[in-house]
Write a protein that holds these residues in place. Structure first.
Motif, PDB file in Angstrom:
ATOM      1  N   ARG A  76      49.121 109.873 -13.879  1.00 23.58           N
ATOM      2  CA  ARG A  76      50.002 109.554 -15.007  1.00 23.58           C
ATOM      3  C   ARG A  76      49.268 109.577 -16.344  1.00 23.58           C
ATOM      4  NH1 ARG A  76      54.602 106.278 -13.944  1.00 23.58           N
ATOM      5  NH2 ARG A  76      55.037 106.775 -16.100  1.00 23.58           N
ATOM      6  N   CYS A  77      48.049 110.061 -16.372  1.00 24.67           N
ATOM      7  CA  CYS A  77      47.258 110.189 -17.603  1.00 24.67           C
ATOM      8  C   CYS A  77      47.039 108.854 -18.302  1.00 24.67           C
ATOM      9  CB  CYS A  77      47.899 111.184 -18.569  1.00 24.67           C
ATOM     10  SG  CYS A  77      48.003 112.841 -17.900  1.00 24.67           S
ATOM     11  N   GLY A  78      46.996 107.779 -17.538  1.00 27.05           N
ATOM     12  CA  GLY A  78      46.678 106.478 -18.110  1.00 27.05           C
ATOM     13  C   GLY A  78      47.781 105.826 -18.895  1.00 27.05           C
ATOM     14  N   ASP A  79      49.046 106.159 -18.597  1.00 25.21           N
ATOM     15  CA  ASP A  79      50.147 105.563 -19.353  1.00 25.21           C
ATOM     16  C   ASP A  79      50.039 104.039 -19.400  1.00 25.21           C
ATOM     17  OD1 ASP A  79      51.125 108.091 -19.690  1.00 25.21           O
ATOM     18  OD2 ASP A  79      52.756 107.887 -18.246  1.00 25.21           O
ATOM     19  N   ALA A  80      49.980 103.404 -18.258  1.00 26.52           N
ATOM     20  CA  ALA A  80      49.922 101.941 -18.205  1.00 26.52           C
ATOM     21  C   ALA A  80      48.574 101.427 -18.681  1.00 26.52           C
ATOM     22  CB  ALA A  80      50.206 101.446 -16.789  1.00 26.52           C
ATOM     23  N   SER A  81      47.497 102.080 -18.290  1.00 22.88           N
ATOM     24  CA  SER A  81      46.165 101.571 -18.644  1.00 22.88           C
ATOM     25  C   SER A  81      45.930 101.591 -20.153  1.00 22.88           C
ATOM     26  CB  SER A  81      45.078 102.347 -17.916  1.00 22.88           C
ATOM     27  OG  SER A  81      45.015 103.684 -18.347  1.00 22.88           O
ATOM     28  N   HIS A  82      46.472 102.561 -20.859  1.00 23.27           N
ATOM     29  CA  HIS A  82      46.310 102.596 -22.316  1.00 23.27           C
ATOM     30  C   HIS A  82      46.915 101.358 -22.955  1.00 23.27           C
ATOM     31  CE1 HIS A  82      44.524 106.512 -22.532  1.00 23.27           C
ATOM     32  NE2 HIS A  82      45.559 107.115 -21.974  1.00 23.27           N
ATOM     33  N   TYR A  83      48.114 100.993 -22.526  1.00 21.60           N
ATOM     34  CA  TYR A  83      48.768  99.802 -23.080  1.00 21.60           C
ATOM     35  C   TYR A  83      47.986  98.543 -22.742  1.00 21.60           C
ATOM     36  CZ  TYR A  83      52.787 102.785 -24.002  1.00 21.60           C
ATOM     37  OH  TYR A  83      53.609 103.767 -24.464  1.00 21.60           O
ATOM     38  N   LEU A  84      47.455  98.477 -21.531  1.00 21.70           N
ATOM     39  CA  LEU A  84      46.690  97.300 -21.134  1.00 21.70           C
ATOM     40  C   LEU A  84      45.367  97.212 -21.893  1.00 21.70           C
ATOM     41  CD1 LEU A  84      47.467  97.409 -17.330  1.00 21.70           C
ATOM     42  CD2 LEU A  84      48.154  95.603 -18.920  1.00 21.70           C
ATOM     43  N   HIS A  85      44.682  98.333 -22.062  1.00 18.95           N
ATOM     44  CA  HIS A  85      43.439  98.317 -22.847  1.00 18.95           C
ATOM     45  C   HIS A  85      43.731  97.905 -24.296  1.00 18.95           C
ATOM     46  CE1 HIS A  85      40.414  99.631 -20.044  1.00 18.95           C
ATOM     47  NE2 HIS A  85      41.124 100.680 -19.678  1.00 18.95           N
ATOM     48  N   ALA A  86      44.819  98.382 -24.856  1.00 20.27           N
ATOM     49  CA  ALA A  86      45.195  98.000 -26.218  1.00 20.27           C
ATOM     50  C   ALA A  86      45.483  96.509 -26.299  1.00 20.27           C
ATOM     51  CB  ALA A  86      46.408  98.806 -26.679  1.00 20.27           C
ATOM     52  N   SER A  87      46.106  95.952 -25.273  1.00 20.12           N
ATOM     53  CA  SER A  87      46.377  94.516 -25.253  1.00 20.12           C
ATOM     54  C   SER A  87      45.080  93.726 -25.246  1.00 20.12           C
ATOM     55  CB  SER A  87      47.207  94.145 -24.024  1.00 20.12           C
ATOM     56  OG  SER A  87      48.466  94.760 -24.077  1.00 20.12           O
ATOM     57  N   ALA A  88      44.087  94.182 -24.524  1.00 26.12           N
ATOM     58  CA  ALA A  88      42.798  93.500 -24.495  1.00 26.12           C
ATOM     59  C   ALA A  88      42.155  93.506 -25.887  1.00 26.12           C
ATOM     60  CB  ALA A  88      41.870  94.144 -23.474  1.00 26.12           C
ATOM     61  N   LEU A  89      42.328  94.582 -26.638  1.00 28.31           N
ATOM     62  CA  LEU A  89      41.787  94.635 -28.000  1.00 28.31           C
ATOM     63  C   LEU A  89      42.495  93.656 -28.922  1.00 28.31           C
ATOM     64  CD1 LEU A  89      41.296  98.479 -28.431  1.00 28.31           C
ATOM     65  CD2 LEU A  89      39.544  96.742 -28.031  1.00 28.31           C
ATOM     66  N   LEU A  90      43.780  93.454 -28.715  1.00 27.15           N
ATOM     67  CA  LEU A  90      44.513  92.493 -29.533  1.00 27.15           C
ATOM     68  C   LEU A  90      43.962  91.082 -29.352  1.00 27.15           C
ATOM     69  CD1 LEU A  90      48.193  93.754 -29.196  1.00 27.15           C
ATOM     70  CD2 LEU A  90      46.708  93.866 -31.190  1.00 27.15           C
ATOM     71  N   THR A  91      43.471  90.771 -28.167  1.00 27.78           N
ATOM     72  CA  THR A  91      42.909  89.441 -27.972  1.00 27.78           C
ATOM     73  C   THR A  91      41.639  89.270 -28.793  1.00 27.78           C
ATOM     74  OG1 THR A  91      41.714  90.116 -25.980  1.00 27.78           O
ATOM     75  CG2 THR A  91      43.908  89.180 -25.664  1.00 27.78           C
ATOM     76  N   ASP A  92      40.896  90.361 -29.045  1.00 26.29           N
ATOM     77  CA  ASP A  92      39.732  90.271 -29.926  1.00 26.29           C
ATOM     78  C   ASP A  92      40.171  89.834 -31.320  1.00 26.29           C
ATOM     79  OD1 ASP A  92      38.136  91.170 -27.880  1.00 26.29           O
ATOM     80  OD2 ASP A  92      38.040  93.221 -28.617  1.00 26.29           O
ATOM     81  N   ASN A  93      41.229  90.422 -31.818  1.00 30.06           N
ATOM     82  CA  ASN A  93      41.774  90.075 -33.122  1.00 30.06           C
ATOM     83  C   ASN A  93      42.250  88.624 -33.132  1.00 30.06           C
ATOM     84  OD1 ASN A  93      42.722  90.267 -35.728  1.00 30.06           O
ATOM     85  ND2 ASN A  93      44.501  91.492 -35.202  1.00 30.06           N
ATOM     86  N   ALA A  94      42.918  88.203 -32.072  1.00 30.82           N
ATOM     87  CA  ALA A  94      43.406  86.827 -31.997  1.00 30.82           C
ATOM     88  C   ALA A  94      42.244  85.843 -32.010  1.00 30.82           C
ATOM     89  CB  ALA A  94      44.253  86.638 -30.740  1.00 30.82           C
ATOM     90  N   GLY A  95      41.164  86.159 -31.306  1.00 31.73           N
ATOM     91  CA  GLY A  95      40.004  85.285 -31.294  1.00 31.73           C
ATOM     92  C   GLY A  95      39.411  85.096 -32.678  1.00 31.73           C
ATOM     93  N   ALA A  96      39.286  86.179 -33.423  1.00 35.17           N
ATOM     94  CA  ALA A  96      38.751  86.089 -34.782  1.00 35.17           C
ATOM     95  C   ALA A  96      39.661  85.246 -35.669  1.00 35.17           C
ATOM     96  CB  ALA A  96      38.582  87.490 -35.373  1.00 35.17           C
ATOM     97  N   ARG A  97      40.954  85.428 -35.535  1.00 33.07           N
ATOM     98  CA  ARG A  97      41.886  84.660 -36.352  1.00 33.07           C
ATOM     99  C   ARG A  97      41.863  83.173 -35.995  1.00 33.07           C
ATOM    100  NH1 ARG A  97      45.405  87.882 -39.374  1.00 33.07           N
ATOM    101  NH2 ARG A  97      45.083  90.085 -38.958  1.00 33.07           N
ATOM    102  N   LEU A  98      41.671  82.867 -34.721  1.00 32.87           N
ATOM    103  CA  LEU A  98      41.536  81.470 -34.309  1.00 32.87           C
ATOM    104  C   LEU A  98      40.293  80.839 -34.927  1.00 32.87           C
ATOM    105  CD1 LEU A  98      42.596  81.737 -30.571  1.00 32.87           C
ATOM    106  CD2 LEU A  98      43.783  80.439 -32.345  1.00 32.87           C
ATOM    107  N   LEU A  99      39.194  81.594 -34.967  1.00 31.04           N
ATOM    108  CA  LEU A  99      37.978  81.091 -35.610  1.00 31.04           C
ATOM    109  C   LEU A  99      38.199  80.831 -37.091  1.00 31.04           C
ATOM    110  CD1 LEU A  99      34.913  83.071 -34.208  1.00 31.04           C
ATOM    111  CD2 LEU A  99      35.230  80.611 -34.280  1.00 31.04           C
ATOM    112  N   TRP A 100      38.852  81.752 -37.760  1.00 32.14           N
ATOM    113  CA  TRP A 100      39.112  81.583 -39.193  1.00 32.14           C
ATOM    114  C   TRP A 100      39.977  80.354 -39.445  1.00 32.14           C
ATOM    115  CZ3 TRP A 100      40.685  87.386 -39.546  1.00 32.14           C
ATOM    116  CH2 TRP A 100      39.547  88.179 -39.495  1.00 32.14           C
TER     117      TRP A 100
END
Length: 104
Positions: free
Chosen positions: A68-92
């Motif tokens: 499936r050319c990573g259809d589901a995995s792309h969305y899941l990897h992107a979700s993991a990156l969003l948690t990086d952003n959330a962590g930084a915002r929590l620190l701020w």
């Protein structure tokens, strides 16, 4: 899986209930985002643990749907990156509420 999510939701509800107490001050409020992201127990806080969980799910999706050319995995990897952003915002937020509470 469902039971584990239920337990996590109950724990988060307890934290939310604690936040509604009339005597919560800025330092106590700042402690909450810090606890969500700090390295208190490997892999280190709730947000990093969620990122790790979503990354593991993405890797599994890569194996489950190789054609499936990573259809589901792309969305899941992107979700993991969003948690990086959330962590930084929590620190701020924590630093804004209680600058003296930051570890030296």
């Amino acid at each position: 899986m469902r039971a584990s999510v239920g337990i996590a939701c109950l724990a988060l509800q307890q934290i939310q209930d604690d936040l509604t107490a009339d005597d919560v001050d800025q330092a106590e409020l700042a402690a909450i985002p810090r606890e969500l992201i700090e390295d208190t127990d490997p892999p280190g806080g709730l947000i990093p643990a969620l990122a790790q969980l979503v990354t593991v799910a993405a890797r599994r999706a890569e194996h489950v749907q190789p054609d499936r050319c990573g259809d589901a995995s792309h969305y899941l990897h992107a979700s993991a990156l969003l948690t990086d952003n959330a962590g930084a915002r929590l620190l701020w937020a924590a630093r804004n509420l209680d600058p003296q509470g930051d570890p030296a």
